[in-house]
Scaffold this active site. Sequence first.
Site, PDB file in Angstrom:
ATOM      1  N   ASN A   7      25.926  21.324  72.516  1.00  0.00           N
ATOM      2  CA  ASN A   7      25.894  22.134  71.926  1.00  0.00           C
ATOM      3  C   ASN A   7      26.832  22.701  73.130  1.00  0.00           C
ATOM      4  O   ASN A   7      26.104  23.819  73.888  1.00  0.00           O
ATOM      5  CB  ASN A   7      24.665  23.215  71.707  1.00  0.00           C
ATOM      6  CG  ASN A   7      24.720  24.636  71.009  1.00  0.00           C
ATOM      7  OD1 ASN A   7      25.815  24.916  70.811  1.00  0.00           O
ATOM      8  ND2 ASN A   7      23.950  25.152  70.514  1.00  0.00           N
ATOM      9  N   ARG A  91      26.809  19.429  68.074  1.00  0.00           N
ATOM     10  CA  ARG A  91      26.643  21.235  67.021  1.00  0.00           C
ATOM     11  C   ARG A  91      28.234  21.933  66.693  1.00  0.00           C
ATOM     12  O   ARG A  91      28.782  21.967  67.843  1.00  0.00           O
ATOM     13  CB  ARG A  91      26.108  22.320  68.210  1.00  0.00           C
ATOM     14  CG  ARG A  91      25.971  23.340  66.784  1.00  0.00           C
ATOM     15  CD  ARG A  91      25.452  25.090  67.432  1.00  0.00           C
ATOM     16  NE  ARG A  91      25.789  25.983  66.978  1.00  0.00           N
ATOM     17  CZ  ARG A  91      25.879  26.829  67.520  1.00  0.00           C
ATOM     18  NH1 ARG A  91      26.242  27.619  68.404  1.00  0.00           N
ATOM     19  NH2 ARG A  91      26.304  28.092  66.441  1.00  0.00           N
ATOM     20  N   HIS A 180      24.273  29.570  61.280  1.00  0.00           N
ATOM     21  CA  HIS A 180      22.761  29.047  61.123  1.00  0.00           C
ATOM     22  C   HIS A 180      22.631  28.423  60.167  1.00  0.00           C
ATOM     23  O   HIS A 180      21.562  27.725  59.737  1.00  0.00           O
ATOM     24  CB  HIS A 180      22.091  30.291  61.228  1.00  0.00           C
ATOM     25  CG  HIS A 180      22.870  31.482  61.662  1.00  0.00           C
ATOM     26  ND1 HIS A 180      22.101  32.309  62.151  1.00  0.00           N
ATOM     27  CD2 HIS A 180      22.776  31.307  63.190  1.00  0.00           C
ATOM     28  CE1 HIS A 180      22.695  33.067  62.517  1.00  0.00           C
ATOM     29  NE2 HIS A 180      22.716  32.957  63.764  1.00  0.00           N
ATOM     30  N   ARG A 241      26.054  42.450  67.163  1.00  0.00           N
ATOM     31  CA  ARG A 241      27.098  42.650  65.943  1.00  0.00           C
ATOM     32  C   ARG A 241      25.976  44.049  64.918  1.00  0.00           C
ATOM     33  O   ARG A 241      25.266  44.275  64.605  1.00  0.00           O
ATOM     34  CB  ARG A 241      26.763  41.396  65.520  1.00  0.00           C
ATOM     35  CG  ARG A 241      27.145  40.782  66.768  1.00  0.00           C
ATOM     36  CD  ARG A 241      27.509  39.628  65.620  1.00  0.00           C
ATOM     37  NE  ARG A 241      27.715  37.928  66.226  1.00  0.00           N
ATOM     38  CZ  ARG A 241      27.223  36.710  66.310  1.00  0.00           C
ATOM     39  NH1 ARG A 241      25.912  37.114  65.627  1.00  0.00           N
ATOM     40  NH2 ARG A 241      27.515  35.868  67.268  1.00  0.00           N
ATOM     41  N   GLU A 385      16.712  23.821  65.318  1.00  0.00           N
ATOM     42  CA  GLU A 385      18.445  22.985  64.723  1.00  0.00           C
ATOM     43  C   GLU A 385      18.432  21.564  65.639  1.00  0.00           C
ATOM     44  O   GLU A 385      19.353  21.021  65.442  1.00  0.00           O
ATOM     45  CB  GLU A 385      19.202  23.815  65.496  1.00  0.00           C
ATOM     46  CG  GLU A 385      19.262  25.031  64.606  1.00  0.00           C
ATOM     47  CD  GLU A 385      20.088  25.786  64.859  1.00  0.00           C
ATOM     48  OE1 GLU A 385      20.787  26.132  64.990  1.00  0.00           O
ATOM     49  OE2 GLU A 385      18.937  26.614  66.206  1.00  0.00           O
TER      50      GLU A 385
END
Length: 397
Positions: A7, A91, A180, A241, A385
């Site tokens: 990743n 990823r 996600h 965020r 993941e």
Amino acid sequence: MKILVLNCGSSSIKYALYNMDDKSVMTSGGAERVGLDGAFVKVKLPNGEKKTVMHDIPEHTEGVKFIFSLLTDPEIGVIKDLNEIDAVGHRMVHGGEKFNKSVVLTDEVLKTFEECIDLAPLHNPANLKGVKAVSELMPGLPQVGVFDTAFHQTMPAHSYLYAIPYELYEKYGVRRYGFHGTSHRYVSKRVCDFLGVNPADKKVITCHIGNGGSIAAVDGGKCVDTSMGLTPLEGLMMGTRSGDIDGGAITFLEKKLCLDADGMSNLLNKKSGVLGITGISSDMREIESANDEGNERAKLALDMYSYRIKKYVGAYAAAMGGCDIIVFTAGVGENQASMREDVCKNMEYMGVKLDVEKNKTIRGEEAIISTPDSKVTVCVIPTDEELMIATDTMNLL
């Protein structure tokens, strides 16, 4: 079969090596501060021991090369030869509308992926660097791309389109994509396996809640809506965020603060959310501690955070015509019992009854946290993941 999962971010490289015979993690870790002074790699060994190795990492190829050397290191390595690695799974953040499933990375696929760079200018180039680094170091080794956006490609047009001139979607691809996706896909399937039910018969709301957060509505195993949009900014309040905000407020602030587009993006993505409200931190553990000490803005941030999750859960239950299962996952979802309790509070009207005492005991483990008579089953399912990426990679070989 051994699968390496990579990743690659703009200044980091996370990795995990899986033995797919038993789906165990042989080793994992991550390089930090790639391209910056003080770079290092953290390594987690099979016995749980953790080591930090300082090493100059000027760019991603050198970072991947150093990770390869650690995998075969006589002291902390777990394989004798790199040829033991059968494939690498990556990823890949933004596949736009071009990828609705994981794919073997060919030159043609990578060219198509490059066309999505405008949609994720920070993430996609870093993903490409990881792929190219592996190609340079181990030519011919099979590589697979697993896309964050792929799971959400089953959304209908009325879910993913914005109410702006249609030609902007046609010309620039401006629409909701969601992120996600690998996590939402994993936990929506895993919770059905855990409960012994058929995903095709269930309406599931998956809450991936961490420093970044998103919620997905999964009907019959397919995503029909999700909270993140064109970018990961939309939706829930997150660590830094803002989440949902009036577009008019954005143009208002641009004028008041004399900000250009980059300046506004920085404000909304890096200085807002929990950090912006509290002025303390983006880490929910620190916010909880501040709340316990009576900090009013910390309490406000926690209330805002849980309220927005609750709103999306309610909205998605309405959109799907019901809800059978609610899943909490990721850092906050798996570990912060108080947040799960706040989200589920006063939701008896839709059949949610939380086992408050049991919920308090659950941290980072698979569990049912609703009462036996709850019409909606509420679960904690730790996401994985990396295992999802490794599994997709193995299945495509």
